[in-house]
Every structure is written in C-alpha cells, then in structure tokens.
Design a protein around this motif. Sequence first.
Motif, PDB file in Angstrom:
ATOM      1  N   UNK A 178      12.041  -5.097  30.115  1.00  0.00           N
ATOM      2  CA  UNK A 178      10.962  -4.821  31.070  1.00  0.00           C
ATOM      3  C   UNK A 178       9.608  -5.250  30.508  1.00  0.00           C
ATOM      4  N   UNK A 179       9.384  -4.912  29.253  1.00  0.00           N
ATOM      5  CA  UNK A 179       8.104  -5.296  28.643  1.00  0.00           C
ATOM      6  C   UNK A 179       7.965  -6.816  28.597  1.00  0.00           C
ATOM      7  N   UNK A 220       9.381  -9.057  30.591  1.00  0.00           N
ATOM      8  CA  UNK A 220       9.169  -9.614  31.928  1.00  0.00           C
ATOM      9  C   UNK A 220       7.730  -9.378  32.390  1.00  0.00           C
ATOM     10  N   UNK A 221       7.208  -8.208  32.078  1.00  0.00           N
ATOM     11  CA  UNK A 221       5.810  -7.938  32.438  1.00  0.00           C
ATOM     12  C   UNK A 221       4.896  -8.907  31.688  1.00  0.00           C
ATOM     13  N   UNK A 267      16.681  -2.242  27.731  1.00  0.00           N
ATOM     14  CA  UNK A 267      16.026  -2.246  29.046  1.00  0.00           C
ATOM     15  C   UNK A 267      14.506  -2.197  28.868  1.00  0.00           C
ATOM     16  N   UNK A 268      14.072  -1.394  27.917  1.00  0.00           N
ATOM     17  CA  UNK A 268      12.632  -1.303  27.664  1.00  0.00           C
ATOM     18  C   UNK A 268      12.076  -2.664  27.266  1.00  0.00           C
TER      19      UNK A 268
END
Lengths: 466, 202
Positions: free
Chosen positions: B62-63, B65-66, B58-59
């Motif tokens: 998320x990173x 996608x950012x 998940x981390x």
Amino acid sequence: MKDLDERLTRRVAAEISSGGTRAGLLGELDERSRQKAIDCIVDLASTRDSDVEETVQIRRTPGFSKTRAFTALAAAAAIAALIVVVVGRLGKVEPEQKSSVSSGHVLDILGTIERVGGSVTLANREVNESTPLVSGALIRTSGGAASALLDVGARILFQEESLAHVDKTVGGVRVVLDSGAVWLVVDPKKRGREISVRTKAGDVVVKGTVFRVFTEADRAAVYVLRGEVELIPHSGTTTRLQAGRTGSLGSEKSAEMTASQMREDRDLLASLSLILTSEIPLPEDSEPALPETARVEAPVRNSSKSPNISNGMPLGSLLAEIRNRRASRDWVKVSELYETVIREYRETEAATAALVSLGQVRLEKLNDPYTAVRRFDEYLATGSNALKPEALQGKADALHVLGDSCAERRVLVEYIAEFPSALFAKQARQRLDRLNQSDLGGKACPDSRAAGTYLLGTPKSSTGTE
Amino acid sequence: MTKSTIAAISGGEPYSALGLTRAAANGDPSARKALIDRLFDRVRKTASYLAGSGADAEDIAQMSLVRILKSAGGFKGESSLEHWADRVTVHTAAKEFEKRERRARLLDAQWILPPPTFGVDEDTETRRIREKLTIAFGKLPMQNREAMVLHYFHGYDISEVAEIMQVSVNTARGRLRYGRKQLKRIVIADPLLKKWVEEQSI
C-alpha cells in the motif's frame, strides 16, 4: 560450490513462487475488492501529508505506539471523510477531528451497524441500527453489545465495554481492538488476509472462521469457534489456531473462556443470528446444552428487514415464489421459503427434496456450510435415494469448506462406493487421493482408521456434523 | 480524458507508460486509477516476496502504491513502468525494514516472516515445505533479500539489480553471493528442508 548455491537458490525461489498467486504470496483479491483497494490507494495518495501527521498524533496512544504509518494513512482518509458526514449531519465536530476537515475525501464506509444494545458510540456519537460504519471511527460499547455487517463478508460483534475501530486495508479490513472483546463471523469462502484483528500484543489473521478476541493490558486471548486463524505476535513466531482451541498473544498463560462467558456469548451470538446455539460447546460443569428442539436455524440476515413470508400458503404458491426469488437471486428469501416448505409440508416429497435444495443454497449462496451439512444429513436420514448423490456431494463440499477432512473422506468413500459411475465420482476419487496423500493420512481422525478404509455407511454420529 | 491518456491506458504503444504517468501526475483521475490498476498485482507480488504474506506485505504494498502515485511525475520512461515500480517498492520496503530492524534490535526481538497463505487444496507436505522455505528466505538480511527477489523472482540481471538498488555491480553481486550462502545454511539446518533438498537432486 557456487553452482550448488545458485541451483539451490533458484529451486527455492521457484518453489516459493509456485505456491503463490498473481499477487505473489498474498491472497488474490476478487475484482470488487481489488477495485475498492485501488480506489482506496488513489484516495490515500491525494491525502495531504499534514493530514497524515495530524492523524498519527491522534492515533498514537500508549498501547499502540508501534502503529504503522500505513494505518495512519488509511485512517487519515477515513477520518477526513467521516468529518464530511459529521459536519453535514450533525453540524458539530469534535476538536480532534477538525484538523482534517479541509481535505474533503470521499466517505469510506466499510459496512453498517446492524444491532445495538445499550449505549454505543461511533466517533463519540450515539449510533443506531443502519448507521454506516466508517473506517477509522472509534466504536465504544457500554451497557450492551453492537453488531456490524461489513461489506467484505463478515460480521463483527463488539461486546460490552469494548473500544475499537475498523480500518480499511488493501486486502480488506482490520479491526483494531483497544480493549474489550469482539467476535468475528467471517465468510468461509473469503480466503487470504482480508480480515484481521490487531491488539496490543499482536495480530489475529482470519482464514475463514468464527472467532473471539479479548484484550486487556498488553495481552489478548483468542477463541476459535469455526475454521482457523493465525496468531501473529508483535515479537515471536506465528502460530495457527484451529476450531475449538484457545490461544493467547503477549502472554504464556492461555486464557480459557469460562463456562458463564461461553454461555453468555453463545446466547448473544445466537440472538443476533450469527451462529446456532448448539455451535458453542459448553464445558461439562456448565448448564446442560439446549434441547434438540432449540436447534432452529436462525435466518442469516436480519429478518425484520425482509417482507413477511405468509404462513399457510399453498405448496404450489410457495414453490412458485421460490422460483421467482431464485430468479431475482434473493437467496436469503429462498432459504426462508425452503424452511417454510420443510416446516409446513413435512412428510411430503417436496419437503424432503427441499432439504437438499436448502443445503445447496446455504452452502453455495449463503456461505453457511454448517447448516448445509445439517440439512444434507437430514435428507440422508430420511432414507430417500432420489437425491442421494446430490446430498452426498453437497455434504462433501460443505465438509471441505469446513476443513473437516476426516468426515469429508468418509463421505467421498461412501459416494464412490454407491455411485461409482456418477459424474462427480471422478472428482471424488481425485479429492480422496489428495486427502490420502496428505500427511494426515487418516491417522488423526477420531476413530484412528486409516484413510480410505472406512466402512461404508458410517454412523451419522461420526460424520462430523454434530 | 485526453487522447494520450486513452492511448496510454489501452497500452501497447512504446510511449504509453510515460503518457500514463504524466497524465496521472497531472491529476487525471482515470489515469491515476489506471496506473494503480496496472501495477497493483506487480507491487503486491514484489512486496510479498520481500515481506511474506502477512499484514506487513500489505502495508508495504500500500505504501509503495501510494508513493508510486505521488511520484508518478518522476518517471522518465528510461525503463519499463514495472521496472520503475519494482524500484519504488524495493526502496519503500528497505526504508520500512530499516526502521523495523532498528526497533527490533532495541526490543531484542527477532523478526520472522509470517508463513504464506497457500491454497487449502494443496497437500500438507508441500505446504509445509513452502512455508518453511518462505520463513527461511525471510530470515535473510533485507539487503540480500532485496537483491535475490529482483534477480531470482523477477529475473533482473545483475546490472539491473545494481541499478534498482542504486549500488555498484560488485556490491549487487556480493549481496547475491552472500544471500545464496546464507540461504543454503538456513535451509540445510532444517531437517525437513534438508530432506527436501536431497530429494530435489540439486
């Protein structure tokens, strides 16, 4: 040789990917959570790098030196957002928070503080009931506990003398517990890794459950009341912990809860309507369990927020009100009204039928399989046959949600034997086949009888509901 | 929202991906959201194959996608949007794992993928085998794992794997070869998986 390696690798890849979702091995998000996660990422991408760096400095406490950049990113937007509110409401900002005021992000609210006992602060401000729980804000409890209702379908009980904060993640939320203890009551239908607790010793990942995490120094103790959690230490292998078990992170020593801790926690959770008092078993040397009369289901939500249900209403009016509430999908109220029917019109057919309806509402609408099983059992104990298929089906479903495969198997066998041509019978047979094919095969069930050979009409005490 | 953004979000046009990323890079809120919406599942899937099903995946998702949003202007339209997103995800994961492996070496700790989350309806034997296979896959060195995820999970050919990983074709081929050998060794060493392999008649 190359071909063998190639074929093996292709087979392994196919096997791994076949068990996943459209998000691979990660749990699939419902549409609402997915949209919230997307909004969160868009917000995070707008965060200036300087804000992130400043937040990393704020978060870099000795115990959490390994905190990932991701947590810092999530906290950056959240803390920045918090400041907008703090400035607006209180006109005073803590020095450590001022650094990110300029970014002006949208407020990131994860839920609401429900109950407060003693002194509880959120981002160094005293909180009261209905204060929004903001991502990344430190919660400190002293002289009492506090509970919060999260939007992702969970309640957190921060016990006395605890220090924690809740971060938003892509899949849900993460409770970062610096010290003290928290209880989590998680919607059993929320699968995947939406909710986790991070301690200095490792992570505890929820599988749909009720559990307690206590941390001190570099170790943490976990007690699971319902469902299952995964313990993921920062170094070492992942283990699973099931209901009734205690585990630990960061230490070989298993930290059992003492009888007095259990009793205190049980009473606290029950007083907050988070569990039933009978759910936490006390050790034998402790005080006797509460009498049967004390086993009264508490309302799922804070009843003080709901309009009163007038006692003494005629049965017809009560049933009409239930229909209205059903139409408006006010399931908490529907549940309360059914309880009223059962309590005030006991011995009537309406009250008997209400047991099944209440069980279904508890299971399907309020995600409360425990109470559902109890209500279905109460109906079955009446000896009435009118709704027996529905009661057995509901009970099997509830036991399935609870993961009690032994009891579920017995109920399915009973259903198939009694209603072989009912609509649910085919589905029941398929489920029974799946249960029988599992490696459990009934061997681990309490009475050691093989799967599918249970006698019909198993005594109530062995159906796993007590 | 501009016409090009609407066309881009609606998809179907050959230039839609480029239009979408340009609009996102220019700060169009709808385009930014649409871009992440389009790549959300893809990135999570890639991250999960690289990092398992735990919070690490998940981390990384998320990173990634950012980073995709922040570098949307760098998309040239020379490949598909998904191809570009895979590249960003693989690079993000590589950086993160490089940091982590360095730290793990310092701590003398072995990092192992957490087992995946599969449905409760699956039979236990199948689930156990999948968990063990996922853990076995997670034991591969990161570079080999990246190449294998791209080739065996996403179906890229070797030249595409090389292009995404920014290495030569021979290097990519070598990483796949070593990855396969290591995977076989790990799988055969486990009695349950060995039995599973024999049953598969591979």
